[in-house]
Write a protein that holds these residues in place. Structure first.
Motif, PDB file in Angstrom:
ATOM      1  N   LEU A  40       0.880  -1.151   0.000  1.00 35.88           N
ATOM      2  CA  LEU A  40       0.000   0.000   0.000  1.00 35.88           C
ATOM      3  C   LEU A  40       0.923   1.207   0.000  1.00 35.88           C
ATOM      4  CD1 LEU A  40      -2.608  -1.058   2.707  1.00 35.88           C
ATOM      5  CD2 LEU A  40      -2.763  -1.310   0.221  1.00 35.88           C
ATOM      6  N   ILE A  41       0.606   2.186  -0.834  1.00 39.41           N
ATOM      7  CA  ILE A  41       1.492   3.338  -0.988  1.00 39.41           C
ATOM      8  C   ILE A  41       0.712   4.614  -0.724  1.00 39.41           C
ATOM      9  CG2 ILE A  41       3.048   4.561  -2.564  1.00 39.41           C
ATOM     10  CD1 ILE A  41       3.000   1.741  -4.136  1.00 39.41           C
ATOM     11  N   ALA A  42       1.174   5.374   0.260  1.00 35.98           N
ATOM     12  CA  ALA A  42       0.579   6.671   0.582  1.00 35.98           C
ATOM     13  C   ALA A  42       1.470   7.763   0.009  1.00 35.98           C
ATOM     14  CB  ALA A  42       0.451   6.836   2.092  1.00 35.98           C
ATOM     15  N   ASP A  43       0.840   8.756  -0.612  1.00 30.32           N
ATOM     16  CA  ASP A  43       1.595   9.868  -1.187  1.00 30.32           C
ATOM     17  C   ASP A  43       1.341  11.142  -0.394  1.00 30.32           C
ATOM     18  OD1 ASP A  43      -1.069   9.696  -2.218  1.00 30.32           O
ATOM     19  OD2 ASP A  43      -0.558  11.028  -3.872  1.00 30.32           O
ATOM     20  N   SER A  44       2.432  11.826  -0.032  1.00 33.36           N
ATOM     21  CA  SER A  44       2.368  13.064   0.745  1.00 33.36           C
ATOM     22  C   SER A  44       3.115  14.161  -0.004  1.00 33.36           C
ATOM     23  CB  SER A  44       3.008  12.882   2.118  1.00 33.36           C
ATOM     24  OG  SER A  44       2.356  11.881   2.847  1.00 33.36           O
ATOM     25  N   TYR A  45       2.729  15.410   0.307  1.00 38.89           N
ATOM     26  CA  TYR A  45       3.302  16.540  -0.411  1.00 38.89           C
ATOM     27  C   TYR A  45       3.540  17.711   0.532  1.00 38.89           C
ATOM     28  CZ  TYR A  45       1.400  13.776  -4.187  1.00 38.89           C
ATOM     29  OH  TYR A  45       1.113  12.740  -5.024  1.00 38.89           O
ATOM     30  N   CYS A  46       4.499  18.536   0.170  1.00 36.26           N
ATOM     31  CA  CYS A  46       4.752  19.790   0.859  1.00 36.26           C
ATOM     32  C   CYS A  46       3.607  20.731   0.488  1.00 36.26           C
ATOM     33  CB  CYS A  46       6.080  20.358   0.379  1.00 36.26           C
ATOM     34  SG  CYS A  46       6.347  22.085   0.801  1.00 36.26           S
ATOM     35  N   MET A  47       3.033  21.393   1.496  1.00 31.52           N
ATOM     36  CA  MET A  47       1.923  22.303   1.203  1.00 31.52           C
ATOM     37  C   MET A  47       2.305  23.769   1.379  1.00 31.52           C
ATOM     38  SD  MET A  47      -1.511  20.321   2.375  1.00 31.52           S
ATOM     39  CE  MET A  47      -2.575  21.560   1.642  1.00 31.52           C
ATOM     40  N   ASN A  48       3.592  24.047   1.482  1.00 28.70           N
ATOM     41  CA  ASN A  48       4.036  25.436   1.537  1.00 28.70           C
ATOM     42  C   ASN A  48       3.874  26.014   0.136  1.00 28.70           C
ATOM     43  OD1 ASN A  48       5.447  27.841   1.471  1.00 28.70           O
ATOM     44  ND2 ASN A  48       7.199  27.060   2.604  1.00 28.70           N
ATOM     45  N   PRO A  49       2.964  26.978  -0.048  1.00 34.48           N
ATOM     46  CA  PRO A  49       2.717  27.495  -1.391  1.00 34.48           C
ATOM     47  C   PRO A  49       3.926  28.195  -2.017  1.00 34.48           C
ATOM     48  CG  PRO A  49       1.316  28.615   0.227  1.00 34.48           C
ATOM     49  CD  PRO A  49       2.112  27.595   0.954  1.00 34.48           C
ATOM     50  N   ASP A  50       4.883  28.621  -1.186  1.00 39.26           N
ATOM     51  CA  ASP A  50       6.071  29.297  -1.702  1.00 39.26           C
ATOM     52  C   ASP A  50       7.200  28.324  -2.062  1.00 39.26           C
ATOM     53  OD1 ASP A  50       4.827  31.778  -1.339  1.00 39.26           O
ATOM     54  OD2 ASP A  50       5.491  31.863   0.752  1.00 39.26           O
ATOM     55  N   ARG A 118      -1.464  15.741  -8.436  1.00 39.86           N
ATOM     56  CA  ARG A 118      -1.786  15.812  -7.013  1.00 39.86           C
ATOM     57  C   ARG A 118      -0.958  16.888  -6.311  1.00 39.86           C
ATOM     58  NH1 ARG A 118      -3.238  10.294  -4.112  1.00 39.86           N
ATOM     59  NH2 ARG A 118      -5.070   9.756  -5.311  1.00 39.86           N
ATOM     60  N   TYR A 119       0.311  17.003  -6.687  1.00 35.58           N
ATOM     61  CA  TYR A 119       1.178  18.052  -6.145  1.00 35.58           C
ATOM     62  C   TYR A 119       0.540  19.420  -6.385  1.00 35.58           C
ATOM     63  CZ  TYR A 119       5.282  21.142  -5.875  1.00 35.58           C
ATOM     64  OH  TYR A 119       6.150  22.157  -5.577  1.00 35.58           O
ATOM     65  N   ASN A 120       0.096  19.649  -7.621  1.00 36.14           N
ATOM     66  CA  ASN A 120      -0.531  20.925  -7.965  1.00 36.14           C
ATOM     67  C   ASN A 120      -1.840  21.136  -7.200  1.00 36.14           C
ATOM     68  OD1 ASN A 120       1.513  21.742  -9.732  1.00 36.14           O
ATOM     69  ND2 ASN A 120       0.610  20.591 -11.420  1.00 36.14           N
ATOM     70  N   GLU A 121      -2.631  20.091  -7.052  1.00 38.09           N
ATOM     71  CA  GLU A 121      -3.874  20.186  -6.277  1.00 38.09           C
ATOM     72  C   GLU A 121      -3.585  20.558  -4.824  1.00 38.09           C
ATOM     73  OE1 GLU A 121      -6.631  16.825  -6.548  1.00 38.09           O
ATOM     74  OE2 GLU A 121      -5.838  16.409  -8.544  1.00 38.09           O
ATOM     75  N   MET A 122      -2.555  19.960  -4.262  1.00 35.25           N
ATOM     76  CA  MET A 122      -2.195  20.236  -2.865  1.00 35.25           C
ATOM     77  C   MET A 122      -1.718  21.682  -2.713  1.00 35.25           C
ATOM     78  SD  MET A 122      -2.702  17.478  -0.964  1.00 35.25           S
ATOM     79  CE  MET A 122      -1.536  17.180   0.356  1.00 35.25           C
ATOM     80  N   LYS A 123      -0.934  22.189  -3.663  1.00 32.31           N
ATOM     81  CA  LYS A 123      -0.468  23.569  -3.599  1.00 32.31           C
ATOM     82  C   LYS A 123      -1.653  24.536  -3.698  1.00 32.31           C
ATOM     83  CE  LYS A 123       4.008  22.980  -3.296  1.00 32.31           C
ATOM     84  NZ  LYS A 123       4.841  23.475  -2.218  1.00 32.31           N
ATOM     85  N   GLU A 124      -2.605  24.232  -4.564  1.00 31.33           N
ATOM     86  CA  GLU A 124      -3.795  25.080  -4.709  1.00 31.33           C
ATOM     87  C   GLU A 124      -4.624  25.058  -3.429  1.00 31.33           C
ATOM     88  OE1 GLU A 124      -4.695  27.297  -7.067  1.00 31.33           O
ATOM     89  OE2 GLU A 124      -2.703  26.868  -7.860  1.00 31.33           O
ATOM     90  N   LYS A 125      -4.774  23.895  -2.834  1.00 36.45           N
ATOM     91  CA  LYS A 125      -5.537  23.780  -1.586  1.00 36.45           C
ATOM     92  C   LYS A 125      -4.834  24.555  -0.465  1.00 36.45           C
ATOM     93  CE  LYS A 125      -9.054  22.020   0.592  1.00 36.45           C
ATOM     94  NZ  LYS A 125     -10.433  22.314   0.208  1.00 36.45           N
ATOM     95  N   ALA A 126      -3.525  24.525  -0.450  1.00 35.40           N
ATOM     96  CA  ALA A 126      -2.767  25.272   0.562  1.00 35.40           C
ATOM     97  C   ALA A 126      -3.035  26.759   0.438  1.00 35.40           C
ATOM     98  CB  ALA A 126      -1.279  24.985   0.424  1.00 35.40           C
ATOM     99  N   LYS A 127      -3.045  27.264  -0.782  1.00 35.43           N
ATOM    100  CA  LYS A 127      -3.338  28.690  -1.018  1.00 35.43           C
ATOM    101  C   LYS A 127      -4.751  29.020  -0.530  1.00 35.43           C
ATOM    102  CE  LYS A 127      -0.301  29.052  -5.016  1.00 35.43           C
ATOM    103  NZ  LYS A 127      -0.266  29.123  -6.475  1.00 35.43           N
ATOM    104  N   GLU A 128      -5.682  28.118  -0.809  1.00 29.05           N
ATOM    105  CA  GLU A 128      -7.080  28.298  -0.389  1.00 29.05           C
ATOM    106  C   GLU A 128      -7.189  28.324   1.144  1.00 29.05           C
ATOM    107  OE1 GLU A 128     -10.797  25.309  -0.464  1.00 29.05           O
ATOM    108  OE2 GLU A 128      -9.888  25.664  -2.444  1.00 29.05           O
ATOM    109  N   ILE A 129      -6.487  27.436   1.797  1.00 30.31           N
ATOM    110  CA  ILE A 129      -6.507  27.347   3.274  1.00 30.31           C
ATOM    111  C   ILE A 129      -5.931  28.616   3.882  1.00 30.31           C
ATOM    112  CG2 ILE A 129      -5.488  26.163   5.263  1.00 30.31           C
ATOM    113  CD1 ILE A 129      -5.692  23.551   3.630  1.00 30.31           C
ATOM    114  N   LEU A 130      -4.843  29.110   3.297  1.00 31.97           N
ATOM    115  CA  LEU A 130      -4.160  30.262   3.866  1.00 31.97           C
ATOM    116  C   LEU A 130      -4.862  31.589   3.576  1.00 31.97           C
ATOM    117  CD1 LEU A 130      -0.476  29.175   3.238  1.00 31.97           C
ATOM    118  CD2 LEU A 130      -1.746  29.144   5.404  1.00 31.97           C
ATOM    119  N   ASN A 131      -5.761  31.598   2.614  1.00 24.07           N
ATOM    120  CA  ASN A 131      -6.493  32.845   2.295  1.00 24.07           C
ATOM    121  C   ASN A 131      -7.763  32.972   3.032  1.00 24.07           C
ATOM    122  OD1 ASN A 131      -4.584  33.818   0.527  1.00 24.07           O
ATOM    123  ND2 ASN A 131      -5.506  32.836  -1.229  1.00 24.07           N
TER     124      ASN A 131
END
Length: 131
Positions: A40-50, A118-131
Protein backbone atom coordinates in the motif's frame (compact mmCIF):
# COMPACT_ATOMS: atom_id res chain seq x y z
CA UNK A 1 -8.34 20.85 8.26
CA UNK A 2 -6.83 21.94 11.59
CA UNK A 3 -4.41 18.98 11.57
CA UNK A 4 -3.41 19.85 8.00
CA UNK A 5 -2.75 23.47 8.96
CA UNK A 6 -0.56 22.35 11.89
CA UNK A 7 1.52 20.18 9.54
CA UNK A 8 1.80 23.04 7.05
CA UNK A 9 3.11 25.37 9.75
CA UNK A 10 5.67 22.77 10.90
CA UNK A 11 6.80 22.09 7.32
CA UNK A 12 5.66 18.46 7.45
CA UNK A 13 4.39 16.83 4.28
CA UNK A 14 0.68 16.09 4.23
CA UNK A 15 -0.89 12.91 2.89
CA UNK A 16 -3.10 13.52 -0.14
CA UNK A 17 -5.92 11.47 1.42
CA UNK A 18 -5.94 13.79 4.47
CA UNK A 19 -6.79 16.76 2.27
CA UNK A 20 -8.90 14.97 -0.34
CA UNK A 21 -10.38 11.93 1.46
CA UNK A 22 -12.13 9.28 -0.58
CA UNK A 23 -15.67 8.93 0.85
CA UNK A 24 -15.60 5.19 0.07
CA UNK A 25 -12.04 4.89 1.46
CA UNK A 26 -11.18 2.56 -1.40
CA UNK A 27 -8.65 4.83 -3.07
CA UNK A 28 -6.77 6.45 -0.19
CA UNK A 29 -3.70 4.36 -1.06
CA UNK A 30 -2.16 3.03 -4.23
CA UNK A 31 -1.73 -0.73 -4.49
CA UNK A 32 1.31 -2.46 -5.96
CA UNK A 33 1.78 -6.18 -6.40
CA UNK A 34 5.48 -6.79 -6.83
CA UNK A 35 6.74 -10.39 -7.09
CA UNK A 36 4.23 -11.72 -4.60
CA UNK A 37 4.44 -8.79 -2.20
CA UNK A 38 1.49 -6.44 -1.86
CA UNK A 39 2.29 -2.83 -1.01
CA UNK A 40 0.00 0.00 0.00
CA UNK A 41 1.49 3.34 -0.99
CA UNK A 42 0.58 6.67 0.58
CA UNK A 43 1.59 9.87 -1.19
CA UNK A 44 2.37 13.06 0.74
CA UNK A 45 3.30 16.54 -0.41
CA UNK A 46 4.75 19.79 0.86
CA UNK A 47 1.92 22.30 1.20
CA UNK A 48 4.04 25.44 1.54
CA UNK A 49 2.72 27.49 -1.39
CA UNK A 50 6.07 29.30 -1.70
CA UNK A 51 8.13 26.09 -1.87
CA UNK A 52 9.06 24.77 -5.31
CA UNK A 53 10.40 21.39 -4.20
CA UNK A 54 8.48 19.45 -6.88
CA UNK A 55 8.64 16.22 -4.84
CA UNK A 56 6.29 13.59 -3.48
CA UNK A 57 7.00 11.58 -0.35
CA UNK A 58 5.91 7.98 -0.89
CA UNK A 59 5.51 5.53 1.98
CA UNK A 60 5.48 1.90 0.79
CA UNK A 61 3.97 -0.48 3.38
CA UNK A 62 4.07 -4.20 2.73
CA UNK A 63 0.47 -5.21 3.37
CA UNK A 64 0.79 -8.96 3.87
CA UNK A 65 4.15 -9.84 5.35
CA UNK A 66 5.35 -13.41 5.23
CA UNK A 67 5.25 -15.73 8.25
CA UNK A 68 3.02 -13.43 10.31
CA UNK A 69 5.84 -10.99 10.96
CA UNK A 70 5.20 -7.30 11.47
CA UNK A 71 4.56 -5.31 8.27
CA UNK A 72 7.62 -3.59 6.91
CA UNK A 73 7.86 -0.32 5.03
CA UNK A 74 10.19 2.13 3.36
CA UNK A 75 9.87 5.80 2.46
CA UNK A 76 11.26 7.76 -0.46
CA UNK A 77 11.19 11.36 -1.68
CA UNK A 78 10.45 11.13 -5.43
CA UNK A 79 11.44 13.98 -7.74
CA UNK A 80 8.42 14.84 -9.87
CA UNK A 81 10.58 15.77 -12.86
CA UNK A 82 11.44 12.07 -13.19
CA UNK A 83 15.06 12.50 -12.11
CA UNK A 84 15.23 10.03 -9.27
CA UNK A 85 14.45 9.73 -5.59
CA UNK A 86 16.07 9.77 -2.18
CA UNK A 87 15.52 7.03 0.40
CA UNK A 88 14.42 8.40 3.78
CA UNK A 89 13.72 5.15 5.60
CA UNK A 90 14.72 1.68 4.39
CA UNK A 91 13.02 -0.46 6.98
CA UNK A 92 14.31 -3.98 6.39
CA UNK A 93 14.57 -3.47 2.63
CA UNK A 94 17.92 -3.28 0.88
CA UNK A 95 18.73 -0.36 -1.40
CA UNK A 96 18.63 -2.76 -4.34
CA UNK A 97 15.14 -4.01 -3.40
CA UNK A 98 13.88 -0.46 -3.06
CA UNK A 99 15.39 0.48 -6.41
CA UNK A 100 13.68 -2.48 -8.12
CA UNK A 101 10.30 -1.76 -6.49
CA UNK A 102 10.41 1.96 -7.33
CA UNK A 103 11.50 1.27 -10.92
CA UNK A 104 8.66 -1.22 -11.32
CA UNK A 105 6.14 1.21 -9.80
CA UNK A 106 7.18 4.21 -11.92
CA UNK A 107 8.12 2.39 -15.16
CA UNK A 108 5.30 3.59 -17.41
CA UNK A 109 5.16 7.20 -16.23
CA UNK A 110 1.44 7.25 -15.37
CA UNK A 111 2.08 7.52 -11.64
CA UNK A 112 4.57 10.34 -12.15
CA UNK A 113 1.93 12.22 -14.12
CA UNK A 114 -0.66 11.59 -11.40
CA UNK A 115 1.74 12.68 -8.63
CA UNK A 116 2.37 15.93 -10.50
CA UNK A 117 -1.38 16.56 -10.71
CA UNK A 118 -1.79 15.81 -7.01
CA UNK A 119 1.18 18.05 -6.15
CA UNK A 120 -0.53 20.93 -7.97
CA UNK A 121 -3.87 20.19 -6.28
CA UNK A 122 -2.20 20.24 -2.87
CA UNK A 123 -0.47 23.57 -3.60
CA UNK A 124 -3.80 25.08 -4.71
CA UNK A 125 -5.54 23.78 -1.59
CA UNK A 126 -2.77 25.27 0.56
CA UNK A 127 -3.34 28.69 -1.02
CA UNK A 128 -7.08 28.30 -0.39
CA UNK A 129 -6.51 27.35 3.27
CA UNK A 130 -4.16 30.26 3.87
CA UNK A 131 -6.49 32.84 2.29
Amino acid sequence: MNAVLKKMVKGITVCYSEVFPDPDQNNDYFHLNYIGKLFLIADSYCMNPDCTCQEAVLNFVQAYPKDGTKADSFMIRLKLNGRGYKIHDRGRFSKREIQAIVMYFTADGTFLELFNERYNEMKEKAKEILN
